[in-house]
Each structure stands twice: as structure tokens, then as C-alpha cells.
Design an enzyme around this catalytic site. Sequence first.
Site, PDB file in Angstrom:
ATOM      1  N   ASN A   1       6.941  10.563  30.297  1.00 16.58           N
ATOM      2  CA  ASN A   1       7.661  10.075  31.470  1.00 16.58           C
ATOM      3  C   ASN A   1       8.777  11.073  31.739  1.00 16.58           C
ATOM      4  O   ASN A   1       9.787  11.063  31.054  1.00 16.58           O
ATOM      5  CB  ASN A   1       8.223   8.673  31.176  1.00 16.58           C
ATOM      6  CG  ASN A   1       9.100   8.156  32.310  1.00 16.58           C
ATOM      7  OD1 ASN A   1       9.143   8.748  33.387  1.00 16.58           O
ATOM      8  ND2 ASN A   1       9.800   7.058  32.061  1.00 16.58           N
ATOM      9  N   TRP A   2       8.539  11.922  32.724  1.00 14.11           N
ATOM     10  CA  TRP A   2       9.513  12.998  32.997  1.00 14.11           C
ATOM     11  C   TRP A   2      10.774  12.474  33.675  1.00 14.11           C
ATOM     12  O   TRP A   2      11.754  13.193  33.794  1.00 14.11           O
ATOM     13  CB  TRP A   2       8.865  14.068  33.872  1.00 14.11           C
ATOM     14  CG  TRP A   2       7.800  14.892  33.196  1.00 14.11           C
ATOM     15  CD1 TRP A   2       7.170  14.632  32.008  1.00 14.11           C
ATOM     16  CD2 TRP A   2       7.240  16.127  33.675  1.00 14.11           C
ATOM     17  NE1 TRP A   2       6.259  15.630  31.735  1.00 14.11           N
ATOM     18  CE2 TRP A   2       6.279  16.555  32.732  1.00 14.11           C
ATOM     19  CE3 TRP A   2       7.449  16.907  34.814  1.00 14.11           C
ATOM     20  CZ2 TRP A   2       5.540  17.733  32.897  1.00 14.11           C
ATOM     21  CZ3 TRP A   2       6.720  18.070  34.972  1.00 14.11           C
ATOM     22  CH2 TRP A   2       5.777  18.482  34.029  1.00 14.11           C
ATOM     23  N   LYS A   3      10.724  11.239  34.188  1.00 14.78           N
ATOM     24  CA  LYS A   3      11.862  10.659  34.931  1.00 14.78           C
ATOM     25  C   LYS A   3      12.284  11.608  36.059  1.00 14.78           C
ATOM     26  O   LYS A   3      11.429  12.290  36.615  1.00 14.78           O
ATOM     27  CB  LYS A   3      13.002  10.325  33.963  1.00 14.78           C
ATOM     28  CG  LYS A   3      12.519   9.454  32.791  1.00 14.78           C
ATOM     29  CD  LYS A   3      13.619   8.854  31.988  1.00 14.78           C
ATOM     30  CE  LYS A   3      13.005   8.020  30.867  1.00 14.78           C
ATOM     31  NZ  LYS A   3      14.002   7.307  30.092  1.00 14.78           N
TER      32      LYS A   3
ATOM     33  N   HIS B   1       9.306   0.157  34.959  1.00 17.56           N
ATOM     34  CA  HIS B   1      10.141   0.781  33.922  1.00 17.56           C
ATOM     35  C   HIS B   1      11.518   0.117  33.951  1.00 17.56           C
ATOM     36  O   HIS B   1      12.014  -0.260  35.017  1.00 17.56           O
ATOM     37  CB  HIS B   1      10.252   2.290  34.183  1.00 17.56           C
ATOM     38  CG  HIS B   1      10.924   3.011  33.055  1.00 17.56           C
ATOM     39  ND1 HIS B   1      12.286   3.029  32.904  1.00 17.56           N
ATOM     40  CD2 HIS B   1      10.408   3.688  32.004  1.00 17.56           C
ATOM     41  CE1 HIS B   1      12.582   3.708  31.796  1.00 17.56           C
ATOM     42  NE2 HIS B   1      11.461   4.116  31.236  1.00 17.56           N
TER      43      HIS B   1
ATOM     44  N   GLU C   1      14.391   1.271  33.850  1.00 18.32           N
ATOM     45  CA  GLU C   1      15.370   1.906  34.738  1.00 18.32           C
ATOM     46  C   GLU C   1      15.156   1.446  36.176  1.00 18.32           C
ATOM     47  O   GLU C   1      16.129   1.254  36.915  1.00 18.32           O
ATOM     48  CB  GLU C   1      15.287   3.438  34.604  1.00 18.32           C
ATOM     49  CG  GLU C   1      15.904   3.890  33.281  1.00 18.32           C
ATOM     50  CD  GLU C   1      15.290   5.143  32.680  1.00 18.32           C
ATOM     51  OE1 GLU C   1      14.589   5.890  33.381  1.00 18.32           O
ATOM     52  OE2 GLU C   1      15.523   5.374  31.462  1.00 18.32           O
TER      53      GLU C   1
ATOM     54  N   GLU D   1       8.980  -1.068  25.483  1.00 23.44           N
ATOM     55  CA  GLU D   1      10.112  -0.141  25.447  1.00 23.44           C
ATOM     56  C   GLU D   1      11.418  -0.925  25.300  1.00 23.44           C
ATOM     57  O   GLU D   1      11.999  -1.358  26.304  1.00 23.44           O
ATOM     58  CB  GLU D   1      10.166   0.678  26.740  1.00 23.44           C
ATOM     59  CG  GLU D   1       8.966   1.563  26.958  1.00 23.44           C
ATOM     60  CD  GLU D   1       9.320   2.804  27.777  1.00 23.44           C
ATOM     61  OE1 GLU D   1       8.972   3.896  27.336  1.00 23.44           O
ATOM     62  OE2 GLU D   1       9.974   2.667  28.818  1.00 23.44           O
TER      63      GLU D   1
ATOM     64  N   GLY E   1      16.337   6.673  25.451  1.00 23.63           N
ATOM     65  CA  GLY E   1      17.284   7.754  25.697  1.00 23.63           C
ATOM     66  C   GLY E   1      18.488   7.738  24.773  1.00 23.63           C
ATOM     67  O   GLY E   1      19.465   8.450  25.003  1.00 23.63           O
TER      68      GLY E   1
ATOM     69  N   SER F   1      12.799   6.835  22.487  1.00 21.95           N
ATOM     70  CA  SER F   1      13.184   7.892  21.535  1.00 21.95           C
ATOM     71  C   SER F   1      12.056   8.314  20.592  1.00 21.95           C
ATOM     72  O   SER F   1      12.303   8.634  19.431  1.00 21.95           O
ATOM     73  CB  SER F   1      14.434   7.481  20.748  1.00 21.95           C
ATOM     74  OG  SER F   1      15.522   7.258  21.637  1.00 21.95           O
TER      75      SER F   1
ATOM     76  N   GLY G   1       9.912   9.820  26.862  1.00 18.62           N
ATOM     77  CA  GLY G   1      10.820  10.322  27.895  1.00 18.62           C
ATOM     78  C   GLY G   1      11.326  11.709  27.541  1.00 18.62           C
ATOM     79  O   GLY G   1      10.627  12.709  27.739  1.00 18.62           O
ATOM     80  N   GLY G   2      12.531  11.767  26.981  1.00 19.83           N
ATOM     81  CA  GLY G   2      13.204  13.041  26.710  1.00 19.83           C
ATOM     82  C   GLY G   2      12.334  14.105  26.059  1.00 19.83           C
ATOM     83  O   GLY G   2      12.319  15.266  26.496  1.00 19.83           O
TER      84      GLY G   2
HETATM   85  P1  PGA Z   1      13.020   8.224  25.801  1.00 17.21           P
HETATM   86  O1  PGA Z   1      12.499   7.437  27.102  1.00 17.21           O
HETATM   87  O2  PGA Z   1      11.796   8.724  25.080  1.00 17.21           O
HETATM   88  O3  PGA Z   1      13.869   9.351  26.352  1.00 17.21           O
HETATM   89  O4  PGA Z   1      13.805   7.257  25.000  1.00 17.21           O
HETATM   90  C1  PGA Z   1      11.357   6.629  27.057  1.00 17.21           C
HETATM   91  C2  PGA Z   1      11.134   5.987  28.403  1.00 17.21           C
HETATM   92  O5  PGA Z   1      12.100   5.600  29.064  1.00 17.21           O
HETATM   93  O6  PGA Z   1       9.971   5.840  28.836  1.00 17.21           O
END
Ligand code: PGA
Length: 248
Positions: free
Chosen positions: A9-11, A94, A96, A166, A172, A212, A233-234
Site C-alpha cells: 500500500n503505497w499510500k 483503509h 486512514e 490492520e 506506521g 509495520s 505500507g512503509g
Molecule cells: P505500515 O502501513 O506497514 O506502514 O504500518 C500498513 C497499512 O496502512 O496498510
Amino acid sequence: MRKKMIAGNWKMNKTPKEAVELVKLLKDKVNTKESDVVFCVPAIDILPVVEELKGTDIMVGAQNMHYEDKGAFTGELSADMLIESGVSHVIIGHSERRAYNGETDETVNKKLKKAIEKKITAIVCVGENLDERESGKAIDVVKGQVCADFKDISKDDAKKIVIAYEPLWAIGTGKTATAEQAEEVCGAIRNIIKEIYDEKTADEIIILYGGSVNGKNAAQLFAQADIDGGLVGGASLKEEFAQIVNYK
Ligand code: PGA
């Protein structure tokens, strides 16, 4: 036997040029034989990323989609637009988007139904926040989300949906759920699917862990019985993503 899935997930990261550079770096390094690999990229990056991935088995996902087919929804994208651009997967709900963009279980449910109708694979995100975890309500919260998100979806359709557990406190933050914590909730989600539908559907549905995930913890997380891979994500923005995909 469920196939593993590792989705990045590149966001809101990477311009189209940067996206192509990242794909060039990763595409020959990730093993797509053992796992389905999906890059969920910003909408503006979809076309160049699809082009750069031609000839590979890596799939491209979007990070959101509208539940209507077309119309006066400024700034939104429809399932048909995504599909025609080469998208096979879409992240829905998601945390967010639930926190900053008014996404609710009701809109998630409508989007899941649209994804099924249009044959695009939805990756629906559920998870508790820190308060809910600390007060022992994690599984209740996730159960409420799964029941509402899958409302009026048939069992044949339900198994086409990927669920990503999640926990918000792990996203994050560098604070990963332990393999035991992640497995406990992913197992509970499989059980909820069994209660709503049946054992076969629960056996077939893909459940990912996200929060994470990194090159060091991936193998232990993905070895759990009810964890079929990860939503990353990251660490999906770096070469480390190849290490996560090739965790074995
Ligand atoms: P993260 O994000 O790996 O940076 O914690 C995961 C996500 O939000 O899908």
C-alpha cells in the site's frame, strides 16, 4: 490450500516518475510464484505502473473506488475506470480513509458490492484502535466491522473478498502486533466468516495482516495458520519489499 498474497500500500507516495523507478527496482526481485503480489499505487501512478509491469505477474491495485458507476462525484474514480486502466485489486475501507475521508461500514459495504459486480478484487481493511485493544474489545470491534462490511453479500461472493486485519496502533508506528496477537484476531475473523457463512467459505477466504510489516518480522507473521500474507505500507516503498515477498 490458500495462496499467499503480499500487497504493498503505497499510500500518497511516489510521483509517476518515482513510481516507475520503484517498480524497476522491485519487479525482478519479487518472487511471484509462491505469492500473489499486488502494488496498490496512487491513482495517478496506475497507468505508468501497469505499463512498466507488462510481462510480469505482479498485479496493480488502487487505494479506493466509488460505489456508483458514474456521475457527479468530483474527484472520485469508478470501478470501470480502474479496470480499463489495468487494475485488478482495490483497497476498501483503509483506516486512514475511515478516519480522514468519512468512510463508514455502510460505504465500505456498498463498495464491496460494486467490486464484486465488476469483478475487481477488494481488499477490505478492519482493525481496532489502541483504546479498544487495551480495553479488551479488539475482537468485538473487528466482528462488528466484518458483519457490517459483508452485510447482504452471498457466500460465493464473500470468498472473493480479501480481508486485511490492520490494528490502528500498529500502522506506521513501527509497533507490530506480535505474531500471536495478529494470529488471534485473524483466527477470530476466520471464525466470524464461518459463523456468517460456513466452514468452506472460512477456509477459502484470504486474510492478511497489516501494520509495520517489515523484512524481519514477515516470516514469523506469515507462518501463522490464519495469516495468508500481508498488506504492507512503509516497507513497500523500498527494496525491503522484495525481502517481505520472498520471506521464506
Ligand atoms: P505500515 O502501513 O506497514 O506502514 O504500518 C500498513 C497499512 O496502512 O496498510
